[in-house]
Design a protein around this motif. Structure first.
Motif, PDB file in Angstrom:
ATOM      1  N   VAL A 194       0.890  -1.338   0.170  1.00 26.30           N
ATOM      2  CA  VAL A 194      -0.033   0.273  -0.139  1.00 26.30           C
ATOM      3  C   VAL A 194       0.884   1.894  -0.589  1.00 26.30           C
ATOM      4  N   LEU A 195       1.038   1.934  -0.915  1.00 31.27           N
ATOM      5  CA  LEU A 195       1.232   3.097  -1.090  1.00 31.27           C
ATOM      6  C   LEU A 195       0.279   4.281  -0.864  1.00 31.27           C
ATOM      7  N   VAL A 196       0.904   5.225   0.871  1.00 25.82           N
ATOM      8  CA  VAL A 196       0.057   6.346   0.854  1.00 25.82           C
ATOM      9  C   VAL A 196       1.050   7.325   1.166  1.00 25.82           C
ATOM     10  N   THR A 225      -3.271   4.379  -2.217  1.00 24.98           N
ATOM     11  CA  THR A 225      -4.463   5.934  -1.878  1.00 24.98           C
ATOM     12  C   THR A 225      -3.765   6.898  -0.488  1.00 24.98           C
ATOM     13  N   HIS A 226      -4.932   7.430  -1.076  1.00 25.87           N
ATOM     14  CA  HIS A 226      -4.340   8.392   0.532  1.00 25.87           C
ATOM     15  C   HIS A 226      -4.736   8.122   1.691  1.00 25.87           C
ATOM     16  N   ASN A 227      -5.821   7.373   2.103  1.00 23.50           N
ATOM     17  CA  ASN A 227      -6.644   6.853   2.852  1.00 23.50           C
ATOM     18  C   ASN A 227      -5.545   6.421   4.244  1.00 23.50           C
ATOM     19  N   ALA A 228      -4.693   7.250   4.569  1.00 25.01           N
ATOM     20  CA  ALA A 228      -4.259   6.402   6.108  1.00 25.01           C
ATOM     21  C   ALA A 228      -4.785   5.539   6.484  1.00 25.01           C
ATOM     22  N   ALA A 229      -5.920   5.053   6.701  1.00 23.95           N
ATOM     23  CA  ALA A 229      -6.669   3.973   7.120  1.00 23.95           C
ATOM     24  C   ALA A 229      -6.726   2.218   6.300  1.00 23.95           C
ATOM     25  N   ASP A 245       0.371  -6.549   2.746  1.00 27.76           N
ATOM     26  CA  ASP A 245       1.916  -6.699   3.562  1.00 27.76           C
ATOM     27  C   ASP A 245       2.991  -5.821   4.260  1.00 27.76           C
ATOM     28  N   GLN A 246       2.744  -4.707   3.271  1.00 25.00           N
ATOM     29  CA  GLN A 246       4.014  -3.690   3.194  1.00 25.00           C
ATOM     30  C   GLN A 246       3.391  -2.285   2.956  1.00 25.00           C
ATOM     31  N   VAL A 247       4.103  -1.223   3.450  1.00 26.33           N
ATOM     32  CA  VAL A 247       3.192   0.241   3.599  1.00 26.33           C
ATOM     33  C   VAL A 247       4.256   0.945   3.560  1.00 26.33           C
ATOM     34  N   LEU A 248       3.992   1.511   2.272  1.00 19.63           N
ATOM     35  CA  LEU A 248       5.486   2.993   1.835  1.00 19.63           C
ATOM     36  C   LEU A 248       4.973   4.294   1.766  1.00 19.63           C
ATOM     37  N   HIS A 249       5.776   5.274   2.925  1.00 20.72           N
ATOM     38  CA  HIS A 249       4.451   6.238   3.047  1.00 20.72           C
ATOM     39  C   HIS A 249       5.440   7.216   1.789  1.00 20.72           C
ATOM     40  N   ILE A 250       4.836   8.018   1.729  1.00 22.59           N
ATOM     41  CA  ILE A 250       4.938   9.053   0.352  1.00 22.59           C
ATOM     42  C   ILE A 250       4.983   9.834   0.969  1.00 22.59           C
ATOM     43  N   HIS A 251       5.474  10.942   0.867  1.00 25.87           N
ATOM     44  CA  HIS A 251       5.743  12.621   0.194  1.00 25.87           C
ATOM     45  C   HIS A 251       6.663  13.363   0.369  1.00 25.87           C
ATOM     46  N   ASP A 252       6.108  14.520  -0.903  1.00 26.44           N
ATOM     47  CA  ASP A 252       7.410  15.533  -1.943  1.00 26.44           C
ATOM     48  C   ASP A 252       7.906  14.718  -2.455  1.00 26.44           C
ATOM     49  N   GLY A 253       7.800  13.349  -2.948  1.00 22.71           N
ATOM     50  CA  GLY A 253       8.570  12.689  -3.846  1.00 22.71           C
ATOM     51  C   GLY A 253       9.109  11.668  -2.979  1.00 22.71           C
ATOM     52  N   GLN A 254       9.278  11.133  -2.429  1.00 22.05           N
ATOM     53  CA  GLN A 254      10.300  10.754  -1.772  1.00 22.05           C
ATOM     54  C   GLN A 254       9.698   9.425  -0.626  1.00 22.05           C
ATOM     55  N   LEU A 255      10.535   8.390  -0.095  1.00 17.28           N
ATOM     56  CA  LEU A 255       9.527   7.813   0.227  1.00 17.28           C
ATOM     57  C   LEU A 255      10.312   8.096   1.823  1.00 17.28           C
ATOM     58  N   ILE A 292     -11.610  -3.348   8.692  1.00 14.90           N
ATOM     59  CA  ILE A 292     -10.732  -1.686   8.123  1.00 14.90           C
ATOM     60  C   ILE A 292     -12.451  -0.469   8.094  1.00 14.90           C
ATOM     61  N   GLU A 293     -12.043   0.373   9.402  1.00 12.89           N
ATOM     62  CA  GLU A 293     -13.187   0.971   8.988  1.00 12.89           C
ATOM     63  C   GLU A 293     -12.366   2.877   8.752  1.00 12.89           C
ATOM     64  N   TRP A 294     -13.212   3.251   7.820  1.00 14.62           N
ATOM     65  CA  TRP A 294     -12.679   4.697   7.271  1.00 14.62           C
ATOM     66  C   TRP A 294     -13.262   6.210   6.943  1.00 14.62           C
TER      67      TRP A 294
END
Length: 234
Positions: free
Chosen positions: A30-32, A197-201, A207-217, A232-234
Motif C-alpha cells: 500500500v502506497l500512502v 491511496t491517500h487514506n492512511a486507514a 503486507d508492506q506500507v510505503l509512506h510517500i511525501h513530496d516525491g520521496q519515501l 477496517i473502518e475509514w
C-alpha cells in the motif's frame, strides 16, 4: 521487482526524487500519501504510463535504465505482465462489459476470442457481474464499473496488479466490497498487488506500507499479519 533512484520531472517540477522501492512478489503493498505526493506517478511508472527521467527498474529478466530509451518491445513485455485499475474506471464506453474484459487478452496476450470470452465470463461471475456481460459502461453503477475494471485487469492474469485509488470514487460499503474482491482475486492468482491511496486507514491491509511525501519515501512498514478488509473502518 524494484525501482532504484527514480527521478521524474514535469517541466520544472521535480515530482520523484531518488525514489528506491522494492515490491515483494505475491504480496500487497500500500502506497500512502497526500494528493500530489508522487505516489500515483510511482504507480504509473511501473507499467510505463509515465516514464521516469532517471533511475532503473528491474522486473524479472527485464532491466530498464531510464537514461536510455525504452523500446517498444520492452514496453510490450512489461505490459503483458501488468494489469491496472484506475479510480475513474477507464472502461471503453463503446464496448460491452464482456468486450472490455476480453480486450487485453485478445490484443495483448493474443488469446482466441472463444478462450478469452470463456475466461472473462468466469471472472465476471466471481465479481458478481456475469448477468451484465452484454451491458455497456453507461448502464452500470460506480461500484459495478469498478468491478468490471478489476475483472479486466485480472483477465490478463498479471504478475503485477496496479490499483490507483480504487475506492476513491466509491461509497464506504462499495469500497469495502471492491477491496475484498481485489484481495480475493490477488490471492487466487498470486499477483503482486500495489494499491495507491491517500487514506492512511487502509494501510493495515498491506503486507508492506510505503509512506510517500513530496516525491520521496519517508517511512516503510511491514505488517506481519495484514488486517482483514472487513475489519477496517475509514
Amino acid at each position: 521487482m524494484k525501482l532504484a533512484k527514480i527521478n521524474k520531472w514535469f517541466g520544472e517540477k521535480h515530482v520523484l526524487k531518488d525514489v528506491s522501492l522494492e515490491f515483494p512478489a505475491g504480496q500487497t503493498t500500500v502506497l500512502v500519501g497526500p494528493s500530489g505526493s508522487g505516489k500515483s506517478t510511482i504507480l504509473r511508472s511501473l507499467n510505463l504510463l509515465e516514464q521516469p527521467d532517471r533511475g532503473t527498474y528491474d522486473f524479472d529478466e527485464l532491466h530498464l535504465n531510464f537514461t536510455k530509451s525504452v523500446s517498444r518491445k520492452q514496453k510490450l513485455l512489461l505490459r503483458q505482465k501488468t494489469g491496472m485499475v484506475f479510480q475513474d474506471y477507464n472502461l471503453f464506453p463503446h464496448l460491452t462489459v464482456l468486450q472490455n474484459v476480453t480486450e487485453g487478452p485478445i490484443r495483448v496476450l493474443k488469446q482466441s476470442k472463444e478462450a478469452a470470452n470463456q475466461e472473462a465470463l468466469e471472472i465476471l461471475s466471481k465479481v458478481g457481474l456475469r448477468d451484465f456481460a452484454d451491458a455497456y459502461p453507461a448502464q452500470l453503477s460506480g461500484g459495478q464499473a469498478q468491478r468490471v475494471a478489476i475483472a479486466r485487469a485480472v483477465a490478463k492474469n498479471p504478475q503485477l496488479l496496479l490499483c490507483d485509488e480504487p475506492t476513491g470514487a466509491l461509497d464506504y460499503e462499495t469500497g469495502k466490497q471492491v477491496l475484498q474482491i481485489l484481495q480475493d482475486m490477488s490471492r487466487e492468482h498470486g499477483s503482486t498487488v500495489i494499491i495507491v491511496t491517500h487514506n492512511a486507514a487502509l494501510a493495515p491491509i498491506g503486507d508492506q506500507v510505503l509512506h510517500i511525501h513530496d516525491g520521496q519515501l519517508v517511512k516503510q512498514e511491514r505488517n506481519q499479519h495484514p488486517a482483514d478488509i472487513q475489519s477496517i473502518e475509514w
